[in-house]
Design a protein around this motif. Structure first.
Motif, PDB file in Angstrom:
ATOM      1  N   GLU A  46       0.840  -1.205   0.000  1.00 55.80           N
ATOM      2  CA  GLU A  46       0.000   0.000   0.000  1.00 55.80           C
ATOM      3  C   GLU A  46       0.874   1.254   0.000  1.00 55.80           C
ATOM      4  O   GLU A  46       0.605   2.212  -0.734  1.00 55.80           O
ATOM      5  CB  GLU A  46      -0.937   0.030   1.209  1.00 55.80           C
ATOM      6  CG  GLU A  46      -1.770   1.303   1.242  1.00 55.80           C
ATOM      7  CD  GLU A  46      -2.749   1.386   2.393  1.00 55.80           C
ATOM      8  OE1 GLU A  46      -3.272   2.496   2.626  1.00 55.80           O
ATOM      9  OE2 GLU A  46      -2.991   0.365   3.048  1.00 55.80           O
ATOM     10  N   ILE A  47       1.927   1.242   0.819  1.00 48.55           N
ATOM     11  CA  ILE A  47       2.843   2.389   0.854  1.00 48.55           C
ATOM     12  C   ILE A  47       3.517   2.567  -0.502  1.00 48.55           C
ATOM     13  O   ILE A  47       3.634   3.685  -1.015  1.00 48.55           O
ATOM     14  CB  ILE A  47       3.894   2.193   1.965  1.00 48.55           C
ATOM     15  CG1 ILE A  47       3.218   2.195   3.343  1.00 48.55           C
ATOM     16  CG2 ILE A  47       4.965   3.279   1.888  1.00 48.55           C
ATOM     17  CD1 ILE A  47       4.142   1.800   4.485  1.00 48.55           C
ATOM     18  N   ALA A  48       3.950   1.468  -1.091  1.00 47.75           N
ATOM     19  CA  ALA A  48       4.617   1.534  -2.401  1.00 47.75           C
ATOM     20  C   ALA A  48       3.676   2.111  -3.460  1.00 47.75           C
ATOM     21  O   ALA A  48       4.091   2.923  -4.307  1.00 47.75           O
ATOM     22  CB  ALA A  48       5.097   0.152  -2.810  1.00 47.75           C
ATOM     23  N   ALA A  49       2.411   1.682  -3.418  1.00 49.03           N
ATOM     24  CA  ALA A  49       1.434   2.197  -4.390  1.00 49.03           C
ATOM     25  C   ALA A  49       1.240   3.702  -4.225  1.00 49.03           C
ATOM     26  O   ALA A  49       1.100   4.437  -5.220  1.00 49.03           O
ATOM     27  CB  ALA A  49       0.107   1.465  -4.221  1.00 49.03           C
ATOM     28  N   LEU A  50       1.236   4.165  -2.995  1.00 51.56           N
ATOM     29  CA  LEU A  50       1.092   5.595  -2.736  1.00 51.56           C
ATOM     30  C   LEU A  50       2.311   6.374  -3.247  1.00 51.56           C
ATOM     31  O   LEU A  50       2.169   7.455  -3.840  1.00 51.56           O
ATOM     32  CB  LEU A  50       0.902   5.828  -1.241  1.00 51.56           C
ATOM     33  CG  LEU A  50       0.715   7.286  -0.782  1.00 51.56           C
ATOM     34  CD1 LEU A  50      -0.508   7.918  -1.461  1.00 51.56           C
ATOM     35  CD2 LEU A  50       0.587   7.354   0.736  1.00 51.56           C
ATOM     36  N   ILE A  51       3.507   5.822  -3.009  1.00 47.98           N
ATOM     37  CA  ILE A  51       4.733   6.471  -3.506  1.00 47.98           C
ATOM     38  C   ILE A  51       4.678   6.600  -5.023  1.00 47.98           C
ATOM     39  O   ILE A  51       4.967   7.669  -5.589  1.00 47.98           O
ATOM     40  CB  ILE A  51       5.971   5.660  -3.078  1.00 47.98           C
ATOM     41  CG1 ILE A  51       6.167   5.725  -1.557  1.00 47.98           C
ATOM     42  CG2 ILE A  51       7.232   6.180  -3.792  1.00 47.98           C
ATOM     43  CD1 ILE A  51       7.246   4.787  -1.024  1.00 47.98           C
ATOM     44  N   LYS A  52       4.275   5.531  -5.695  1.00 48.33           N
ATOM     45  CA  LYS A  52       4.199   5.561  -7.166  1.00 48.33           C
ATOM     46  C   LYS A  52       3.116   6.530  -7.654  1.00 48.33           C
ATOM     47  O   LYS A  52       3.293   7.214  -8.667  1.00 48.33           O
ATOM     48  CB  LYS A  52       3.916   4.152  -7.688  1.00 48.33           C
ATOM     49  CG  LYS A  52       5.060   3.172  -7.489  1.00 48.33           C
ATOM     50  CD  LYS A  52       4.654   1.770  -7.930  1.00 48.33           C
ATOM     51  CE  LYS A  52       5.755   0.767  -7.690  1.00 48.33           C
ATOM     52  NZ  LYS A  52       5.346  -0.628  -8.032  1.00 48.33           N
ATOM     53  N   LYS A  53       2.015   6.574  -6.934  1.00 49.36           N
ATOM     54  CA  LYS A  53       0.947   7.496  -7.308  1.00 49.36           C
ATOM     55  C   LYS A  53       1.436   8.936  -7.244  1.00 49.36           C
ATOM     56  O   LYS A  53       1.186   9.738  -8.152  1.00 49.36           O
ATOM     57  CB  LYS A  53      -0.259   7.303  -6.379  1.00 49.36           C
ATOM     58  CG  LYS A  53      -1.427   8.234  -6.683  1.00 49.36           C
ATOM     59  CD  LYS A  53      -2.581   7.971  -5.722  1.00 49.36           C
ATOM     60  CE  LYS A  53      -3.743   8.935  -5.996  1.00 49.36           C
ATOM     61  NZ  LYS A  53      -4.874   8.696  -5.058  1.00 49.36           N
ATOM     62  N   ARG A  54       2.148   9.262  -6.161  1.00 48.59           N
ATOM     63  CA  ARG A  54       2.679  10.625  -6.024  1.00 48.59           C
ATOM     64  C   ARG A  54       3.743  10.899  -7.097  1.00 48.59           C
ATOM     65  O   ARG A  54       3.873  12.021  -7.573  1.00 48.59           O
ATOM     66  CB  ARG A  54       3.270  10.810  -4.629  1.00 48.59           C
ATOM     67  CG  ARG A  54       2.228  10.810  -3.511  1.00 48.59           C
ATOM     68  CD  ARG A  54       1.376  12.077  -3.559  1.00 48.59           C
ATOM     69  NE  ARG A  54       0.451  12.124  -2.446  1.00 48.59           N
ATOM     70  CZ  ARG A  54      -0.828  11.745  -2.503  1.00 48.59           C
ATOM     71  NH1 ARG A  54      -1.323  11.276  -3.654  1.00 48.59           N
ATOM     72  NH2 ARG A  54      -1.608  11.811  -1.447  1.00 48.59           N
ATOM     73  N   GLN A  55       4.508   9.874  -7.462  1.00 45.09           N
ATOM     74  CA  GLN A  55       5.494  10.056  -8.533  1.00 45.09           C
ATOM     75  C   GLN A  55       4.792  10.415  -9.839  1.00 45.09           C
ATOM     76  O   GLN A  55       5.253  11.289 -10.588  1.00 45.09           O
ATOM     77  CB  GLN A  55       6.327   8.778  -8.708  1.00 45.09           C
ATOM     78  CG  GLN A  55       7.320   8.550  -7.579  1.00 45.09           C
ATOM     79  CD  GLN A  55       7.933   7.151  -7.604  1.00 45.09           C
ATOM     80  OE1 GLN A  55       7.509   6.295  -8.385  1.00 45.09           O
ATOM     81  NE2 GLN A  55       8.918   6.928  -6.747  1.00 45.09           N
TER      82      GLN A  55
END
Length: 642
Positions: A46-55
């Motif tokens: 979930e954290i990784a998905a959020l990081i990618k979304k912000r990227q």
């Protein structure tokens, strides 16, 4: 408020999480997994998905991060995603929840050290994007410093995601009982229970700082998304209070009930006291499995103060269990449950020779069995199953005790120095002199030299031989594996490796046991029991095709912290008053673990006191249910492999 059903495959990458249903008890959304490893991986994703979304949005991702044992596996998975799947942290800005005060960054107990060791040193996050409260700030500067920490969070747009653990006081961060819901980043005095829990990491409560800098409740609650991790049975009571109780400053985590995007991610141990798990028949209609029926009947006895055989239809009806009577009368239910418990009781843990074993927990044949007692530390054998150990030896079985770790970290510097000084008096040597100097010069990093660790391990080994000889075991039947995962010199251990498993495999292949006893207590404060149990499981899985394993039964005992619930027990071994005393004396041989032992968990009593109370309590529960009266009982659950 809604809660998630138990499902280890639930996707938690967005809200709402998984499938969930209304309950009248729970006030915080929660998901319960079978094991913390799978749960941690999904949180990391979930954290990784959020990081990618912000990227993708060309924005920074602002994370609030926690320390302690709970998030370690999350960080391991994030590191794996970075190294193997290219997850970049260049757009990540982090703010840690807290730090001890005073605390130097290079101290291995600092949260600065923790975060770099577990995450920051292994990913591509810019150093300027890392924010951890400064444990060296002076008293005069703390107010200004805390305000500036808050300001930095605001300047970065607030926290997109806040990862939390929970303490036994109900603290999140270091917001101890009494914290106000509007509190911001500040200096706080640590609760005594919090310092007790931290004591093992600091090798004694006296070394734990009394103060800390922490983000406030208000700071945490402003995060757009909050995930709280809860692992293990020792967190179950506070998890229940937080999720089901009223909002109160006495349990600061209850403030999270008012957050509209908060999820508690739990394993089965941490969620075990929630009403939906403890007494699901009070929540909704149930599918009455044999296990659930047993659990319910024992609960009904405790709730009514009645013995099993005296329960009536009215008792079932009045306590939310009317549907149990749809197919059977109370009398029949009671008889079946009484017989089930009665059949667990045996004075022959290795099986009674030449006896009908139809209703006995162990096989009658072979009459003399080869037995391995796996002991995570060099005293768990006598603390947890000393009476059964005595019975097995007394009844002529070939008993082997296998100590899985050296236990060296649990020996105090005072004891180690005492033994080194005795050695110097008997036979002066450079080695003893070096050990004495190493202990005397030990600095705040608190990592023992290899020589000191070796001496501490020998102290534990000598105590183990003394105890097993007292129990009537020959030295050749005592084995020390010194599993490599344990040998770090710190509380933090390595992950279980193939080298660890190979050592367990080798000893099982050598002995070819009919019985294996292993510690199934996963609530020990520093996690060694779980790793040791995982090693046994992995070894048994590797050996399952061996012919001798087809006739090998694995029994699990509990350690000093918890006992099996009565409805879970499959073998109950009564102890006479004489055996209780013999068990106590065996524990006394582990002298380095008496009088101020560092790893007491949440109970200040010595291990022998807790062991006796636990065994006596189990016997009293059997008596209260209408079964025979004994001085004490040791309990076991059989683990069945697929």
């Amino acid at each position: 408020m809604k809660n998630a059903v138990k499902d280890s495959k639930i996707d938690i990458s967005h809200q709402p999480i998984g499938q969930f249903e209304e309950t009248r008890f729970e006030k915080i959304h929660n998901v319960i997994f079978q094991d913390s490893n799978e749960a941690s991986i999904q949180v990391a994703h979930e954290i990784a998905a959020l990081i990618k979304k912000r990227q993708g949005q060309k924005r920074n991702c602002v994370l609030g991060l926690a320390t302690g044992s709970s998030p370690i596996r999350v960080y391991e998975e994030l590191v794996r995603l970075h190294k193997e799947e290219g997850l970049s942290f260049k757009n990540v800005v982090t703010f840690n929840l807290d730090e001890y005060l005073p605390m130097e960054p290079n101290n291995i107990q600092s949260y600065f050290y923790f975060m770099h060791e577990h995450l920051f040193n292994h990913v591509d996050i810019p150093e300027k994007n890392i924010h951890i409260p400064d444990g060296t700030v002076s008293n005069e500067e703390t107010t200004a410093y805390c305000l500036s920490y808050e300001q930095k969070i605001k300047e970065n747009g607030g926290l997109d995601f806040q990862l939390l653990g929970i303490g036994r006081t109900g603290h999140v961060g270091f917001n101890e009982p009494g914290s106000h819901f509007n509190s911001g980043t500040r200096v706080i005095t640590l609760d005594h229970i919090t310092r007790v829990d931290a004591g093992p990491s600091f090798l004694g409560i006296d070394n734990v700082p009394r103060k800390a800098i922490t983000m406030g409740i208000s700071t945490v609650r402003k995060a757009k998304r909050i995930v709280l991790l809860g692992w293990g049975q020792n967190k179950a009571d506070i998890i229940k209070k937080t999720i089901e109780g009223e909002i109160s400053s006495h349990v600061p985590a209850t403030y999270l009930q008012e957050h509209d995007n908060c999820t508690f991610v739990l394993d089965t141990g941490a969620g075990s006291e929630l009403t939906k798990n403890k007494t699901p028949w009070l929540v909704d209609s149930c599918v009455w499995t044999e296990e659930l029926r047993a659990k319910a009947i024992i609960w009904l006895c405790e709730n009514t103060g009645k013995t099993i055989l005296s329960l009536t239809d009215k008792d079932y009806n009045d306590n939310g269990m009317a549907d149990l009577l749809a197919s059977e009368e109370a009398y029949d239910l009671n008889i079946k449950m009484f017989n089930k418990l009665q059949h667990t009781i045996t004075g022959w843990p290795g099986g009674k020779p030449n006896a009908d074993d139809t209703y006995r927990p162990e096989r009658a044949t072979p009459a003399k069995k080869r037995v391995i007692i796996f002991s995570p530390h060099p005293d768990d054998d006598v603390i947890s199953m000393g009476g059964t150990f005595d019975r097995l030896v007394e009844q002529g079985h070939e008993v082997h005790v296998v100590y899985q770790t050296s236990g060296n970290i649990a020996v105090s510097d005072t004891d180690a120095r005492k033994y080194a000084e005795i050695a110097m008096h008997i036979n002066p040597s450079k080695e003893a002199e070096k050990i004495i100097k190493s202990i005397a010069d030990k600095n705040d990093t608190r990592i023992d030299s290899p020589e000191v660790r070796n001496l501490k391990g020998k102290i534990r080994r000598g105590e183990s031989y003394a105890a097993t000889r007292y129990m009537g075991l020959q030295d050749k039947n005592v084995h020390f594996l010194d599993l490599p995962f344990y040998e770090t010199g710190t509380i933090k251990k390595k992950n279980l490796s193939n080298d660890d498993i190979a050592l367990v495999v080798d000893i099982i292949k050598k002995i070819k046991p009919h019985q294996i006893y292993a510690a199934g207590d996963l609530a020990d404060p520093h996690g060694t029991h779980k790793v040791c149990l995982d090693a046994v499981f992995a070894a048994c899985e590797e050996l399952k095709s061996e012919s001798f394993m087809k006739d090998c039964w694995l029994w699990l005992y509990r350690g000093a912290w918890h006992e099996w619930d009565i409805n879970e027990i499959e073998m109950s071994v009564p102890m006479s008053p004489g055996q209780v005393l013999k068990k106590r004396n065996a524990i006394f041989f582990h002298q380095s673990q008496k009088d101020g032992v560092m790893f007491q968990g949440d109970d200040s009593r010595e291990f022998w006191m807790r062991a006796e109370e636990r065994n006596r309590s189990t016997a009293n529960k059997f008596k209260a249910l209408g079964l025979s009266s004994y001085a004490a009982i040791e309990a076991f659950v059989r683990h069945k492999f697929n």
